[in-house]
Enzyme design. Structure first.
Site, PDB file in Angstrom:
ATOM      1  CB  CYS A 136      -0.924  -0.007   1.221  1.00  0.00           C
ATOM      2  SG  CYS A 136      -1.953   1.471   1.362  1.00  0.00           S
ATOM      3  CB  CYS A 139      -0.577   2.290   3.956  1.00  0.00           C
ATOM      4  SG  CYS A 139      -2.226   1.837   3.421  1.00  0.00           S
ATOM      5  CG  ASP A 140       3.215   0.943   4.380  1.00  0.00           C
ATOM      6  OD1 ASP A 140       2.637   1.358   5.392  1.00  0.00           O
ATOM      7  OD2 ASP A 140       3.131  -0.239   3.985  1.00  0.00           O
TER       8      ASP A 140
END
Length: 316
Positions: A136, A139-140
């Site tokens: 992701c 997300c990261d």
């Protein structure tokens, strides 16, 4: 003596499909409950920018998911935070749903659990998951500020991830097993024009290794199958796997026959082979898995659930 169920329809999954189904079911006066274990919006909630949902340009996935939830709830739908562990068809045609906190019995169910990222399939992937390997970008990405990252895949998701990562990473290298992209032309053009993104065609990552953090990556040249290993500074590199998604069908394993792509087969009304059981969104076998197609599926499923309950005389 029969017991009137608390809800007419239970929707498992609170993404675009789930909340669209809840909206249409509620507007048809059904008592609808959405069972969602995470954030509203499902997979779309992890997307930084959504720019392909008609009439709502450039909105964050989390914000769009929140809007889906609030709209459905304004029509009367109820959300319960719960993880569904089992779904059991009963002899009377109803369904027993077992969650981590309770059980409920409903005459109709809409499956809208979506899909999860497809693994890259290379050696060391599981060992370095969360320690250099991610699925992701939104997300990261911030964990890889100023670092060198690889993106595996050549579809829309891979291109979107590469463009997003290029905002923060030192460099982005896309790894394509074929010699062409599968993404739409406008995304490919943006990728190729970006000065921080490079492309390695006809290449696959076959393994990663290191002590604690990734320090070596082995690449295979898909034209001659020659494997070469490159050393990297531990902690300097990340790999983002963007090779597609697998429908989340564990809950109905053994209940429904799945299509070759792993999705649930339905008819045009989103009905499965079991009366009263519907499926909508990315969990279905379908050509295009996008937020708009999931929402459309949900609308049909919610309406079809009403028709089913009405025609079978199960509306109270």
């Amino acid at each position: 003596m029969s017991i009137t169920p608390e809800f007419d329809v239970a929707i498992i999954g609170g993404g675009a499909a789930g909340y669209s189904a809840a909206l249409y079911a509620s507007r048809a006066s059904l008592r609808a409950v959405v069972l969602e274990q995470g954030m509203p919006g499902g997979q779309i909630a992890t997307t930084a920018d959504v720019d392909n949902y008609p009439a709502i340009p450039m909105i964050s996935g989390a914000e769009l998911g929140d809007k889906f939830q609030k709209h459905a709830e304004s029509a009367g739908a109820i959300t319960r935070t719960a993880s569904v562990g089992a779904l059991e068809p009963k002899e009377d045609g109803s369904f027993l749903i077992k969650t981590n906190s309770d059980e409920l019995e409903v005459p109709a169910v809409i499956l809208a659990m979506g899909a999860s990222p497809r693994p890259g399939g290379f050696e060391g992937e599981d060992a370095f998951r969360g320690r250099g390997i991610s699925y992701c970008a939104t997300c990261d990405a911030m964990f890889y500020r100023g670092k060198d990252v690889y993106v595996i895949g050549g579809g829309n998701t891979a291109c979107e991830d590469a463009l997003y990562l290029a905002r923060v990473a030192n460099s982005v290298t896309m790894v394509l097993r074929r010699d062409v992209f599968r993404a739409t032309r406008n995304l490919v053009e943006r990728v190729l024009a970006h000065d921080k993104i490079k492309v390695r065609y006809l290449t696959s990552i076959v393994s990663v290794g290191g002590e604690g953090l990734i320090s070596e990556i082995s690449f295979k040249n898909n034209t001659d199958d020659v494997v070469s290993t490159e050393q990297v500074e531990p902690g300097s590199t990340g790999i983002f796997v963007a090779t597609g998604y697998l429908p989340k069908t564990d809950l109905v394993e053994g209940l429904l026959e799945l299509a070759p792509d792993g999705g649930i087969t339905t008819n045009d009304a989103m009905a499965t082979s079991i009366p009263g059981l519907f499926a909508a969104g990315d969990i279905r076998s379908k050509r295009l898995r996008q937020v708009i197609t999931a929402a459309a599926d949900g609308a049909i499923a919610g309406s079809s659930a009403y028709t089913y309950l009405e025609e079978s005389g199960q509306l109270s």
